[in-house]
Design a protein around this motif. Structure first.
Motif, PDB file in Angstrom:
ATOM      1  N   THR A 184      -7.938   1.980   3.488  1.00  9.08           N
ATOM      2  CA  THR A 184      -6.641   1.830   3.890  1.00  9.08           C
ATOM      3  C   THR A 184      -5.667   3.010   3.210  1.00  9.08           C
ATOM      4  N   ASN A 185      -6.084   3.459   2.117  1.00  7.81           N
ATOM      5  CA  ASN A 185      -5.533   4.432   1.202  1.00  7.81           C
ATOM      6  C   ASN A 185      -6.145   5.528   0.979  1.00  7.81           C
ATOM      7  N   PHE A 201       1.267   2.912  -3.348  1.00  8.38           N
ATOM      8  CA  PHE A 201      -0.068   3.658  -3.838  1.00  8.38           C
ATOM      9  C   PHE A 201       0.339   5.117  -4.155  1.00  8.38           C
ATOM     10  N   ASN A 202       0.017   5.451  -5.439  1.00 11.24           N
ATOM     11  CA  ASN A 202       0.127   7.026  -5.615  1.00 11.24           C
ATOM     12  C   ASN A 202      -1.150   7.735  -5.814  1.00 11.24           C
ATOM     13  N   GLU A 203      -1.823   8.254  -4.964  1.00 11.89           N
ATOM     14  CA  GLU A 203      -2.781   8.860  -4.958  1.00 11.89           C
ATOM     15  C   GLU A 203      -3.214   9.855  -6.041  1.00 11.89           C
ATOM     16  N   VAL A 228      -6.756   0.982  -6.410  1.00 12.08           N
ATOM     17  CA  VAL A 228      -6.529   0.951  -4.873  1.00 12.08           C
ATOM     18  C   VAL A 228      -6.234  -0.031  -4.161  1.00 12.08           C
ATOM     19  N   THR A 229      -6.927  -1.162  -4.533  1.00  9.07           N
ATOM     20  CA  THR A 229      -6.670  -2.413  -3.736  1.00  9.07           C
ATOM     21  C   THR A 229      -5.870  -3.551  -4.331  1.00  9.07           C
ATOM     22  N   ASN A 270       0.704  -1.251  -0.048  1.00 16.47           N
ATOM     23  CA  ASN A 270      -0.035   0.136   0.128  1.00 16.47           C
ATOM     24  C   ASN A 270       0.777   1.467   0.052  1.00 16.47           C
ATOM     25  N   LYS A 271       2.237   1.132   0.286  1.00 18.59           N
ATOM     26  CA  LYS A 271       2.938   2.380   0.546  1.00 18.59           C
ATOM     27  C   LYS A 271       3.275   2.885  -0.873  1.00 18.59           C
TER      28      LYS A 271
END
Length: 344
Positions: free
Chosen positions: A301-302, A166-168, A268-269, A163-164
Motif C-alpha cells: 500500500t505504501n 506515512f513518510n517514506e 509501514v502498517t 496511509n497518506k
C-alpha cells in the motif's frame, strides 16, 4: 579501473589484521568486564555509591517524582525527565528498584546491563543512547542518559492515522540509523535482544537512539573464536523473534534482525507482523508464522514489492534462513535518497 598490485594487497591485509587485533582487544576487555558485579563496579569507580539521596541529587540534580515528569514505567523501574544542575539541559533519569526486581535480574541481568552501558559510553555510537552517569543509593540504581524529546517510535506511529501520513524518506532514514546501531553492537559481539518501538527514541532533530539494554548479552566465545548461541524465555512481545520468545538456543544476533524487520513492518502498517499471544493460546508453534500475501499486500500500500521481499527475508521464522545484517544493509531501498544528518 586501477590496477591492484601485490604490494597494495599486502598493505590491505596488514591494515585488516591491525583492525581485527584492535577489535579483539576491545572484545576481550568487554568479556572481562561482564564478569564484574555491582560491588566491583563501585570499587573501581565505574558506578558511584552515594551514602544518601541528598548526596546523589547534588550530582544528578533534584528529581521531581511528580506524574508530569514521569516518562516511562516498568514493574520495578521508573524514568523521569529532569534538568542537569550544571547546564540546565534536560536529561532522563531511570530509577531501578532492586528490591522489587527479581533476584535473577538484580544478580545477573542488571550487572550485565550496566557493564554494557559503561562500555558503550566509552565506545559511543550516534544512534545508541548516551549514558552520562550511573549512581547507586541503597537498593536503587540511577541511570542518567540524554533526553529524547520526541518520544519513541511507538509514540510516533500511534499519531499516524492514515496511509497518506506515512513518510517514506523519514522511515528509511530511521531504519538506516537503527541497522547502523545494530551493526555496531554486533561488531562488539553484543546482541540487544529487546529491540521494540518502546526502546527506540527520537531526538529533536529526528535522529534515533537505541536504548533498553536490560536483556542484552555478550555472544562470542573467545576460546573457540566462534559466536555463542543463547536461550532465554521471554514474554510474547510481537517484536521479538519466535526463537527468543520460545527459549530456543540460537544465535541471538539473528533475533535483532527479526526485530528490525518487525519495526519496519510496524512503521509501514501501524501493526506488528503477528500476535504471538494468539499462537500460544491456541497451542500453535510460533515458528509456524509465515510472512504471506496478507502482509505483502499491507506493505505494498505504501511501498514496492521488493520491500515486501526484504521484510519476508527478515521475518523468516527459521533464524538460520533469515536475512543477514549484510543482506539488509545492501538492499537498494535503504540506499535510496540522501541520509538525513545524524546527531553526534
Amino acid at each position: 579501473m586501477p590496477v591492484i598490485t601485490p604490494g597494495m594487497t599486502k598493505f590491505r591485509k596488514k591494515v585488516q589484521l591491525s583492525q581485527d587485533a584492535e577489535r579483539l582487544k576491545e572484545i576481550l576487555e568487554l568479556k572481562d568486564r561482564l564478569q564484574h558485579d555491582l560491588e566491583y563496579l563501585i570499587a573501581h569507580n565505574k558506578i558511584k555509591d552515594y551514602p544518601d539521596y541528598m548526596s546523589l541529587f547534588g550530582d544528578f540534580g533534584t528529581i521531581d517524582y511528580s506524574k508530569e515528569n514521569l516518562i516511562g514505567k516498568g514493574s520495578f523501574t521508573k524514568s523521569y525527565v529532569t534538568n542537569n544542575p550544571a547546564t540546565g539541559e534536560k536529561r532522563a533519569i531511570k530509577v531501578i528498584n532492586m528490591e522489587k526486581s527479581r533476584k535473577e535480574y538484580a544478580e545477573k541481568f542488571l550487572p550485565r546491563q550496566l557493564n554494557i552501558l559503561i562500555f558503550l559510553s566509552e565506545h559511543p555510537h550516534p544512534n545508541i543512547i548516551k549514558v552520562n552517569a550511573i549512581g547507586k543509593v541503597v537498593q536503587h540504581v540511577f541511570i542518567d542518559t540524554e533526553y529524547c524529546s520526541m518520544g519513541t517510535l511507538r509514540n510516533y506511529r500511534s499519531k499516524i492515522k492514515t496511509n497518506k501520513e506515512f513518510n517514506e524518506d523519514q522511515t528509511r532514514n530511521w531504519l538506516r540509523q537503527l541497522i547502523s546501531a545494530i551493526e555496531f553492537l554486533h561488531y562488539y559481539c553484543i546482541a540487544h535482544r529487546n529491540i521494540t518501538p518502546e526502546n527506540v527514541f527520537i531526538m529533536t532533530n529526528e535522529s534515533i537512539r537505541l536504548s533498553g539494554f536490560g536483556f542484552s548479552r555478550f555472544c562470542y566465545d573467545i576460546e573457540t573464536g566462534t559466536f555463542r548461541n543463547s536461550s532465554s524465555n521471554r514474554d510474547p512481545d510481537p517484536f521479538l523473534a519466535p526463537e527468543i520468545i520460545e527459549g530456543e538456543t540460537t544465535d541471538p544476533k539473528m533475533g535483532d534482525i527479526w526485530s528490525w524487520g518487525a519495526i519496519f513492518y510496524y512503521l509501514v502498517t501501524g501493526d506488528p507482523p503477528f500476535n504471538p499471544t494468539q499462537y500460544i493460546s491456541k497451542g500453535i508453534k510460533l515458528s509456524s508464522f509465515t510472512f504471506g500475501p496478507y502482509h505483502s499486500q499491507r506493505v505494498s500500500t505504501n511501498l514496492s514489492e521488493r520491500v515486501s521481499r526484504l521484510l519476508a527475508d527478515c521475518l523468516t521464522s527459521d533464524p538460520t534462513k533469515r536475512a543477514t545484517l549484510h543482506h539488509v544493509k545492501a538492499h537498494p531501498w535503504l540506499k535510496e535518497g540522501e541520509p538525513l544528518p545524524v546527531a553526534t
